[in-house]
Design a protein around this motif. Structure first.
Motif, PDB file in Angstrom:
ATOM      1  N   VAL A  11       7.022   2.811   0.194  1.00  0.00           N
ATOM      2  CA  VAL A  11       5.586   2.822  -0.117  1.00  0.00           C
ATOM      3  C   VAL A  11       4.875   1.682   0.594  1.00  0.00           C
ATOM      4  O   VAL A  11       3.814   1.874   1.207  1.00  0.00           O
ATOM      5  N   LEU A  12       5.466   0.501   0.534  1.00  0.00           N
ATOM      6  CA  LEU A  12       4.850  -0.660   1.163  1.00  0.00           C
ATOM      7  C   LEU A  12       4.715  -0.462   2.675  1.00  0.00           C
ATOM      8  O   LEU A  12       3.708  -0.858   3.286  1.00  0.00           O
ATOM      9  N   SER A  45       9.762  -3.879  -8.619  1.00  0.00           N
ATOM     10  CA  SER A  45       8.304  -3.797  -8.685  1.00  0.00           C
ATOM     11  C   SER A  45       7.698  -5.008  -7.981  1.00  0.00           C
ATOM     12  O   SER A  45       8.249  -6.118  -8.036  1.00  0.00           O
ATOM     13  N   TYR A  46       6.554  -4.777  -7.347  1.00  0.00           N
ATOM     14  CA  TYR A  46       6.016  -5.816  -6.468  1.00  0.00           C
ATOM     15  C   TYR A  46       4.492  -5.885  -6.589  1.00  0.00           C
ATOM     16  O   TYR A  46       3.798  -4.870  -6.485  1.00  0.00           O
ATOM     17  N   LEU A  48      -0.329  -3.472  -7.040  1.00  0.00           N
ATOM     18  CA  LEU A  48       0.931  -3.420  -7.778  1.00  0.00           C
ATOM     19  C   LEU A  48       1.656  -2.139  -7.406  1.00  0.00           C
ATOM     20  O   LEU A  48       1.110  -1.042  -7.540  1.00  0.00           O
ATOM     21  N   ILE A  49       2.899  -2.258  -6.931  1.00  0.00           N
ATOM     22  CA  ILE A  49       3.744  -1.097  -6.642  1.00  0.00           C
ATOM     23  C   ILE A  49       4.850  -1.073  -7.686  1.00  0.00           C
ATOM     24  O   ILE A  49       5.667  -2.000  -7.760  1.00  0.00           O
ATOM     25  N   ASP A 109       4.833   4.591  -7.813  1.00  0.00           N
ATOM     26  CA  ASP A 109       3.401   4.637  -8.067  1.00  0.00           C
ATOM     27  C   ASP A 109       2.778   3.286  -7.729  1.00  0.00           C
ATOM     28  O   ASP A 109       3.415   2.240  -7.933  1.00  0.00           O
ATOM     29  N   TYR A 110       1.545   3.303  -7.257  1.00  0.00           N
ATOM     30  CA  TYR A 110       0.904   2.019  -6.994  1.00  0.00           C
ATOM     31  C   TYR A 110      -0.569   2.042  -7.394  1.00  0.00           C
ATOM     32  O   TYR A 110      -1.218   3.087  -7.393  1.00  0.00           O
TER      33      TYR A 110
END
Length: 353
Positions: free
Chosen positions: A93-94, A144-145, A161-162, A167-168
């Motif tokens: 995702v990132l 989570s990040y 927030l991921i 989900d983000y």
């Protein structure tokens, strides 16, 4: 309705008694009934297949709430560098997202080296008076990040927030919750919400989209569709009107791709109350509905000028009504479950035979 003009093309009849010889030919022909499936059943079928979708976003425990477990900078193990993210979903995702742009007006603090705490949280960013304050990055043990702003140890301002499951949320924060304008994106089904938030819940104006082409744009309250809105289904149908508790409720207009239109009152996703229904071939109904079916007084008109005015029950003529067969003749009669009664049948009902 089939070809209703075929069965209703008999000569005009002035007296109800004269209907008796023709009753077998006319009244038992189902095409003479105002068939409920023409207007209403497809509403129920359509909504079962394409319901007004709910978009529960923060239904997982918000990982941001665990920030209280992160101690001040004097505690924990100092690291040389911020570690790479090992959670593959979060990495994916990132990698698909652009770099986070930090607003110029973000409050800033003093930067410190990365710190790993006893509970395996890792924080790298700015501090003020032993509190996270300014720009920072926070990594949870599950992957989570969060990256963005902090004020007095809480996420605040702009940030992303991921979740560990992909989900983000990217947007405004206050007191460790989504507050203000932001976007939430589902990893597995690609559903999104973009709009206003209050304490982690959709509130105010917003828009949701789904992978099948469905969308909703309108008002929210306390995480639910509430107020005026426009819902479009992926099959081409559309509703414009009132929503209550995630359902069509109040006044609204439903448009079918086929050209049918219902304009009237709704209750919990069903036509309920006064309304009008129009078909593209010129047929129309105006009157009362209950639970998606004609109920009470209503007028059904054919495109050739014929009409039925009277009482309805569970989608069929039931009670007293007037049937116009042509431009000059009307029949006043009693109806039971969609069928016109003869005088003999009425007398038999009165005597209980």
């Amino acid at each position: 309705m089939g070809n209703a003009s075929t069965c209703c093309s008999h000569p005009a009849i002035q007296k109800q008694e004269a209907l008796i010889p023709q009753q077998k030919n006319m009244l038992v022909n189902e095409e003479c009934d105002v068939r409920e499936w023409e207007a209403d059943d497809f509403v129920k079928i359509g909504l079962q297949t394409h319901p007004v979708k709910e978009h529960k976003l923060f239904d997982q425990p918000s990982v941001i709430r665990r920030l209280e477990s992160v101690e001040g900078p004097k505690l924990g193990q100092r690291l040389e560098v911020f570690p790479e993210i090992e959670n593959q979903i979060v990495r994916t995702v990132l990698g698909q997202l652009p770099l986070l742009l930090i607003p110029q007006d973000m409050e800033r603090g003093e930067e410190n080296p990365p710190i790993k705490f006893d509970n395996n949280f890792i924080y790298h960013g700015e501090w003020k008076d032993s509190q996270k304050h300014g720009y920072g990055k926070l990594l949870w043990p599950d992957g989570s990040y969060y990256e963005g702003g902090f004020i007095n140890d809480e996420t605040s301002g702009f940030g992303r927030l991921i979740h560990s499951f992909g989900d983000y949320y990217e947007g405004s924060w206050k007191h460790d919750q989504a507050n203000g304008y932001g976007k939430y994106h589902r990893y597995r089904n690609q559903a999104t919400y973009e709009g206003n938030w209050v304490n982690d819940k959709q509130q105010g104006q917003g828009k949701e989209t789904w992978q099948d082409g469905s969308s909703y744009e309108g008002e929210y309250f306390n995480g639910k569709k509430q107020g005026r809105g426009l819902f479009k289904w992926g099959n081409g149908n559309m509703y414009i009107g009132d929503f209550n508790n995630n359902k069509m409720d109040g006044h609204g207009v439903y448009y079918w791709k086929s050209g049918k239109v219902y304009d009237g009152e709704w209750k919990e996703n069903r036509m309920d109350g006064e309304g009008s229904f129009n078909w593209p071939d010129g047929r129309k109904y105006k009157g009362s509905y209950k639970n998606d079916l004609k109920e009470g007084y209503g007028i059904f008109e054919w495109s050739d000028g014929r009409y039925y005015k009277g009482e309805w029950k569970q989608g069929k003529q039931h009670g007293k009504g007037i049937l116009r067969m042509d431009q000059s003749k009307e029949i006043t009669a009693e109806w039971i479950n969609g069928k016109m009664l003869t005088e003999k049948q009425i007398e038999q009902q009165a005597t209980g035979l």
